[in-house]
Design an enzyme around this catalytic site. Sequence first.
Site, PDB file in Angstrom:
ATOM      1  N   HIS A  97      10.953 -36.108  -7.457  1.00 28.85           N
ATOM      2  CA  HIS A  97      10.361 -34.915  -6.857  1.00 28.85           C
ATOM      3  C   HIS A  97      10.906 -33.623  -7.461  1.00 28.85           C
ATOM      4  O   HIS A  97      10.217 -32.614  -7.497  1.00 28.85           O
ATOM      5  CB  HIS A  97      10.528 -34.931  -5.338  1.00 28.85           C
ATOM      6  CG  HIS A  97      11.774 -34.288  -4.824  1.00 28.85           C
ATOM      7  ND1 HIS A  97      12.934 -34.973  -4.614  1.00 28.85           N
ATOM      8  CD2 HIS A  97      12.037 -33.010  -4.488  1.00 28.85           C
ATOM      9  CE1 HIS A  97      13.859 -34.152  -4.161  1.00 28.85           C
ATOM     10  NE2 HIS A  97      13.351 -32.957  -4.068  1.00 28.85           N
ATOM     11  N   ASP A 173      19.919 -26.934   1.356  1.00 25.47           N
ATOM     12  CA  ASP A 173      18.846 -27.892   1.603  1.00 25.47           C
ATOM     13  C   ASP A 173      19.229 -28.821   2.747  1.00 25.47           C
ATOM     14  O   ASP A 173      18.468 -29.026   3.700  1.00 25.47           O
ATOM     15  CB  ASP A 173      18.565 -28.686   0.318  1.00 25.47           C
ATOM     16  CG  ASP A 173      17.472 -29.733   0.504  1.00 25.47           C
ATOM     17  OD1 ASP A 173      16.628 -29.573   1.404  1.00 25.47           O
ATOM     18  OD2 ASP A 173      17.465 -30.722  -0.264  1.00 25.47           O
ATOM     19  N   TYR A 236      15.793 -42.172   9.432  1.00 23.47           N
ATOM     20  CA  TYR A 236      15.154 -42.316   8.126  1.00 23.47           C
ATOM     21  C   TYR A 236      14.977 -43.775   7.735  1.00 23.47           C
ATOM     22  O   TYR A 236      13.976 -44.151   7.132  1.00 23.47           O
ATOM     23  CB  TYR A 236      15.968 -41.615   7.028  1.00 23.47           C
ATOM     24  CG  TYR A 236      16.292 -40.167   7.286  1.00 23.47           C
ATOM     25  CD1 TYR A 236      15.497 -39.376   8.109  1.00 23.47           C
ATOM     26  CD2 TYR A 236      17.409 -39.569   6.704  1.00 23.47           C
ATOM     27  CE1 TYR A 236      15.808 -38.044   8.337  1.00 23.47           C
ATOM     28  CE2 TYR A 236      17.720 -38.239   6.916  1.00 23.47           C
ATOM     29  CZ  TYR A 236      16.925 -37.483   7.742  1.00 23.47           C
ATOM     30  OH  TYR A 236      17.237 -36.169   7.961  1.00 23.47           O
TER      31      TYR A 236
END
Length: 421
Positions: A97, A173, A236
Amino acid sequence: IELPPLLVKIIDTPQFQRLRNIKQLGGGYFVFPGASHNRFEHSIGVGYLAGELAKALKVKQPELNISDRDVLCVQIAGLCHDLGKLLLMVIMYLLQHEDASLQMFDHLVKANSLAQEMERYGLILPTDLTFIKEMIKPLKSDDAEWLREGERHENKSFLYEIVSNKQNGIDVDKFDYFARDCHHLGIRNNFDHQRFIMFARVCDVNGRKHICSRDKEVANLYDMFHTRNSLHRRAYQHRVTKSVEIMIKDALLKADHHILTKGSGGTTLCLSKAKTDMEAYTKLTDQVIEKILHPCSSSNEPTPPPLEEAREILERIMSRDLYQFVGETKVCTDVVTLDYGMKNKDPINTTYFYTKANPTEAFKIPREQVSKLLPVCFAEKILRVYCKNSASLRDAKFCFQSWCHENDFVTEVTLYSVGWQ
């Protein structure tokens, strides 16, 4: 959140707006209904926090010579770091990504004629565009040779640790998605990123400048990595989340050559080829699921069998007829790692601190001076097995348990998913 006008202009582009239609947690939304947030708001949050950290360092340490131009570049890097995200990242042929984000950023600037706007707000092109991309996908800042092309001297090496920190994984982030994901998941976040920003300073370490934290903040940083581990374990990598994601992957792979997207010059590309054309890539979002579930065709041609098979898999997700969990086991082979962000290393061993009495001298804190309750191992490799056909579930469980017994594996908690028929 208040953002500079240039960032608002970037937000108001089709390339950035597509992030409204990409779920932050992918298949996790099918398990945690509150986790409906998207990459759009996360990216805005990272852009904001990147600016807050850069401005805090600028105010505290004017000797660093952080310019307004530097701050603006850092903000843009934070804002655009996830431009290349795609639905679950499950089509195995697609770019990493970060690479896709760099290509999408170039496409965004060119397609919306933003170069002149950027110069109007004080950026120097193409130098600052290179600098922004280097912050989105940085090298480790302690590499022997300074290879950056964005014309920032080694004295500003710390700027490359704000958005994506390859040195120790402590970056804005994570600050945003830890806080945001915990909020939407209902999981407690013990890490306080505002304290990190408040106590952050830049110190010289072997000729390079690194962002350091106060020595008393070491426990707060361990809480950050513990939060990361907890989010992976509880959300997750939740066993149902992974089941859903395996099914979506299977559906997309079957539909690959039958979901076509128009790219530049009128070309038509399938899903796995869209990575070669950013105009086509811009159109790929989570809405591809709806295209498969509810195809709209003006012709009388029958639905291709692979697309019908893909639709049936997705309909199973909607009716909760998921791939059934067979079992899980820790293994010694290289399957996948659940860790604190630095594989089997303690991330704090690569983090520098300073003291109140000597704020300019960086040092590492030995783990024995932190706590005797720290983990000994920071990673584990685990295998999870699913059965696609529920009629075979009993036999699959028996085979899996026999395999574990033969290989002296003990079935317990895991992290990764592998689909078996």
